[in-house]
Design a protein around this motif. Structure first.
Motif, PDB file in Angstrom:
ATOM      1  N   SER A  44      47.163  76.140  19.958  1.00  0.00           N
ATOM      2  CA  SER A  44      48.268  75.510  20.349  1.00  0.00           C
ATOM      3  C   SER A  44      49.620  75.523  19.359  1.00  0.00           C
ATOM      4  O   SER A  44      50.435  74.859  19.345  1.00  0.00           O
ATOM      5  CB  SER A  44      48.167  74.020  20.539  1.00  0.00           C
ATOM      6  OG  SER A  44      47.571  73.502  19.588  1.00  0.00           O
ATOM      7  N   TRP A  45      49.355  76.451  18.133  1.00  0.00           N
ATOM      8  CA  TRP A  45      50.312  76.500  17.237  1.00  0.00           C
ATOM      9  C   TRP A  45      51.439  77.389  17.774  1.00  0.00           C
ATOM     10  O   TRP A  45      51.600  78.200  18.382  1.00  0.00           O
ATOM     11  CB  TRP A  45      49.711  77.480  16.111  1.00  0.00           C
ATOM     12  CG  TRP A  45      50.747  78.181  15.086  1.00  0.00           C
ATOM     13  CD1 TRP A  45      50.726  79.413  14.857  1.00  0.00           C
ATOM     14  CD2 TRP A  45      51.535  77.504  14.428  1.00  0.00           C
ATOM     15  NE1 TRP A  45      51.850  79.599  13.924  1.00  0.00           N
ATOM     16  CE2 TRP A  45      52.398  78.619  13.622  1.00  0.00           C
ATOM     17  CE3 TRP A  45      51.684  76.073  14.163  1.00  0.00           C
ATOM     18  CZ2 TRP A  45      53.170  78.112  12.516  1.00  0.00           C
ATOM     19  CZ3 TRP A  45      52.828  75.924  13.009  1.00  0.00           C
ATOM     20  CH2 TRP A  45      53.766  76.775  12.362  1.00  0.00           C
ATOM     21  N   ASP A  49      54.535  73.438  20.893  1.00  0.00           N
ATOM     22  CA  ASP A  49      55.404  72.328  20.401  1.00  0.00           C
ATOM     23  C   ASP A  49      56.653  72.465  21.303  1.00  0.00           C
ATOM     24  O   ASP A  49      57.740  73.002  20.548  1.00  0.00           O
ATOM     25  CB  ASP A  49      55.375  72.970  18.950  1.00  0.00           C
ATOM     26  CG  ASP A  49      56.497  72.009  18.106  1.00  0.00           C
ATOM     27  OD1 ASP A  49      56.859  70.867  18.583  1.00  0.00           O
ATOM     28  OD2 ASP A  49      57.094  72.555  17.127  1.00  0.00           O
ATOM     29  N   SER A  77      44.309  72.116  17.938  1.00  0.00           N
ATOM     30  CA  SER A  77      45.473  71.779  17.398  1.00  0.00           C
ATOM     31  C   SER A  77      45.497  71.196  16.058  1.00  0.00           C
ATOM     32  O   SER A  77      44.600  71.144  15.197  1.00  0.00           O
ATOM     33  CB  SER A  77      46.019  70.477  18.590  1.00  0.00           C
ATOM     34  OG  SER A  77      47.542  70.539  18.229  1.00  0.00           O
ATOM     35  N   TYR A  81      51.552  70.976  13.922  1.00  0.00           N
ATOM     36  CA  TYR A  81      51.950  71.710  15.085  1.00  0.00           C
ATOM     37  C   TYR A  81      53.100  70.891  15.650  1.00  0.00           C
ATOM     38  O   TYR A  81      52.973  71.124  16.985  1.00  0.00           O
ATOM     39  CB  TYR A  81      50.908  72.106  16.054  1.00  0.00           C
ATOM     40  CG  TYR A  81      49.642  73.045  15.328  1.00  0.00           C
ATOM     41  CD1 TYR A  81      50.063  73.819  13.921  1.00  0.00           C
ATOM     42  CD2 TYR A  81      48.454  73.524  16.148  1.00  0.00           C
ATOM     43  CE1 TYR A  81      48.978  74.392  13.589  1.00  0.00           C
ATOM     44  CE2 TYR A  81      47.495  74.199  15.629  1.00  0.00           C
ATOM     45  CZ  TYR A  81      47.579  74.566  14.324  1.00  0.00           C
ATOM     46  OH  TYR A  81      46.568  75.578  13.714  1.00  0.00           O
ATOM     47  N   SER A  84      52.793  69.375  19.646  1.00  0.00           N
ATOM     48  CA  SER A  84      51.781  70.003  20.257  1.00  0.00           C
ATOM     49  C   SER A  84      50.562  69.047  20.584  1.00  0.00           C
ATOM     50  O   SER A  84      50.170  69.075  21.988  1.00  0.00           O
ATOM     51  CB  SER A  84      51.068  71.090  19.472  1.00  0.00           C
ATOM     52  OG  SER A  84      51.834  72.283  19.348  1.00  0.00           O
ATOM     53  N   GLN A  85      50.274  67.929  19.681  1.00  0.00           N
ATOM     54  CA  GLN A  85      49.134  67.218  20.062  1.00  0.00           C
ATOM     55  C   GLN A  85      49.818  66.386  21.335  1.00  0.00           C
ATOM     56  O   GLN A  85      48.864  66.055  22.519  1.00  0.00           O
ATOM     57  CB  GLN A  85      49.086  66.247  18.901  1.00  0.00           C
ATOM     58  CG  GLN A  85      48.416  67.082  17.740  1.00  0.00           C
ATOM     59  CD  GLN A  85      48.251  66.153  16.516  1.00  0.00           C
ATOM     60  OE1 GLN A  85      49.136  65.239  16.249  1.00  0.00           O
ATOM     61  NE2 GLN A  85      47.058  66.189  15.804  1.00  0.00           N
ATOM     62  N   ILE A  88      49.771  68.094  24.517  1.00  0.00           N
ATOM     63  CA  ILE A  88      48.240  68.542  25.023  1.00  0.00           C
ATOM     64  C   ILE A  88      47.807  67.175  25.770  1.00  0.00           C
ATOM     65  O   ILE A  88      47.345  67.327  26.794  1.00  0.00           O
ATOM     66  CB  ILE A  88      47.385  68.905  23.906  1.00  0.00           C
ATOM     67  CG1 ILE A  88      47.906  70.326  23.401  1.00  0.00           C
ATOM     68  CG2 ILE A  88      45.873  68.618  24.310  1.00  0.00           C
ATOM     69  CD1 ILE A  88      47.025  70.450  22.045  1.00  0.00           C
ATOM     70  N   ASP A 105      40.610  69.186  16.437  1.00  0.00           N
ATOM     71  CA  ASP A 105      42.027  68.787  15.745  1.00  0.00           C
ATOM     72  C   ASP A 105      41.735  68.875  14.193  1.00  0.00           C
ATOM     73  O   ASP A 105      40.610  69.423  13.758  1.00  0.00           O
ATOM     74  CB  ASP A 105      42.519  67.580  16.118  1.00  0.00           C
ATOM     75  CG  ASP A 105      44.182  67.776  16.385  1.00  0.00           C
ATOM     76  OD1 ASP A 105      44.675  67.739  15.139  1.00  0.00           O
ATOM     77  OD2 ASP A 105      44.665  67.758  17.147  1.00  0.00           O
ATOM     78  N   TRP A 126      46.316  62.405  21.732  1.00  0.00           N
ATOM     79  CA  TRP A 126      45.412  63.325  22.732  1.00  0.00           C
ATOM     80  C   TRP A 126      45.226  62.403  23.996  1.00  0.00           C
ATOM     81  O   TRP A 126      44.670  62.825  24.868  1.00  0.00           O
ATOM     82  CB  TRP A 126      44.145  63.575  21.952  1.00  0.00           C
ATOM     83  CG  TRP A 126      44.082  64.991  21.107  1.00  0.00           C
ATOM     84  CD1 TRP A 126      44.938  65.154  19.785  1.00  0.00           C
ATOM     85  CD2 TRP A 126      43.648  66.189  21.621  1.00  0.00           C
ATOM     86  NE1 TRP A 126      44.637  66.625  19.649  1.00  0.00           N
ATOM     87  CE2 TRP A 126      43.878  67.047  20.519  1.00  0.00           C
ATOM     88  CE3 TRP A 126      42.883  66.696  22.567  1.00  0.00           C
ATOM     89  CZ2 TRP A 126      43.523  68.550  20.610  1.00  0.00           C
ATOM     90  CZ3 TRP A 126      42.426  68.155  22.788  1.00  0.00           C
ATOM     91  CH2 TRP A 126      42.756  68.793  21.804  1.00  0.00           C
TER      92      TRP A 126
END
Length: 297
Positions: A44-45, A49, A77, A81, A84-85, A88, A105, A126
């Motif tokens: 998910s880098w 984001d 993740s 990032y 991103s978390q 997600i 993670d 998450w």
């Protein structure tokens, strides 16, 4: 220096063999527990984001829906990032929180208190009860953070403990930790162009029973760009590769030490392309060598 012998390669192939059934895609064992996960995961880098734009977030939810529908499990993740978390977590809620999720993670801070606080924040983002795997990101304050992660595992609040690095950085320290500490996972860079991990770390992972997550499978898109005008090599037909991306992922996932590789994408069509590798032939060692030669030619 640890090198891959033929005996070790064959033993590793058996230990991490693909599991085939009519009801599930191929999978590899998590060596410390013998649980299995499919060898194509999702990173998910940068790709997740995104800001509050509803359309961008809708696309991310669809990416996850396709990922799980086609047999994916591991999503990786990090606090590094950006958003991103949280993206997600929101996407997982939208698609009904798939029970097959393997949530991976990282902790990326210094100090015990800061590490524990960050882990709680990550789990909250998450929107799940607990994470499957936590890794010390790029070995930042690794002694302190590993101790915390081992405590969480012992208490049943975490299933697996790991460490990460990328692009060949700190590989000597990775080797030391892998040798001296009972970690479950190591995450490192490995792809058809960057094979430095084959010399020491992948053989060591097999010997120590450590599962491997291969990051940067496309070198953040640079390998895809390099092959954009190239025809597919002859070995692509042997493994039914329809694209260079699939070809590269099949190469990585077929290494006996690699448990899962985690390509990242912001496009639904690319997710379909990546995850379809789960249902394609697995190259053996002779074919892997041919693939590497053809890629470099």
């Amino acid at each position: 220096m640890v090198r891959m012998s033929r005996r070790l390669f064959v033993a590793g192939t058996a230990a991490s063999a693909f599991v085939l059934s009519s009801n599930s895609p191929p999978a590899k064992s998590v060596r410390s527990s013998k649980k299995v996960i499919p060898p194509i995961g999702m990173g998910s880098w940068r790709t997740f984001d995104v800001g509050p734009d509803p359309e961008a977030r809708k696309v991310r939810a669809e990416i996850l829906r396709v990922f799980f529908a086609c047999g994916g499990r591991m999503i990786d993740s990090s606090p590094m990032y950006g958003r991103s978390q949280a993206v997600i977590g929101e996407a997982l809620q939208k698609i009904g929180n798939p029970s097959s999720l393997f949530a991976a993670d990282k902790v990326w801070t210094s100090g015990e208190r800061q590490g524990r606080e960050q882990i709680e924040q990550t789990t909250s983002r998450w929107q799940i009860p607990k994470l499957d795997l936590l890794q010390v990101h790029n070995l930042l304050d690794w002694e302190t953070q590993l101790e915390t992660l081992f405590q969480l595992k012992a208490s049943g609040r975490l299933r697996y403990v790991g460490i990460t690095s990328y692009d060949g950085l700190q590989y000597d320290m990775l080797e030391k930790i892998m040798t001296e500490h009972p970690i479950d996972f190591v995450q490192l860079s490995y792809n058809i162009s960057d094979r430095r991990a084959e010399n020491r770390l992948l053989p060591l992972a097999l010997e120590r029973g450590i599962s491997v997550i291969a990051n940067r499978p496309f070198q953040e898109g640079r390998l895809i760009e390099k092959t954009r005008t190239r025809s597919m090599p002859s070995s692509a037909k042997d493994i039914e590769s329809d694209s260079w991306a699939q070809y590269m992922l099949q190469y990585i996932a077929s290494h006996p030490a690699v448990t899962v590789t985690i390509p990242a994408t912001s496009r639904v069509d690319h997710m379909r392309e990546n995850i379809s590798v789960l249902h394609k032939p697995v190259p053996d060692q002779a074919l892997r060598e041919k693939m590497a030669r053809e890629f470099l030619s």
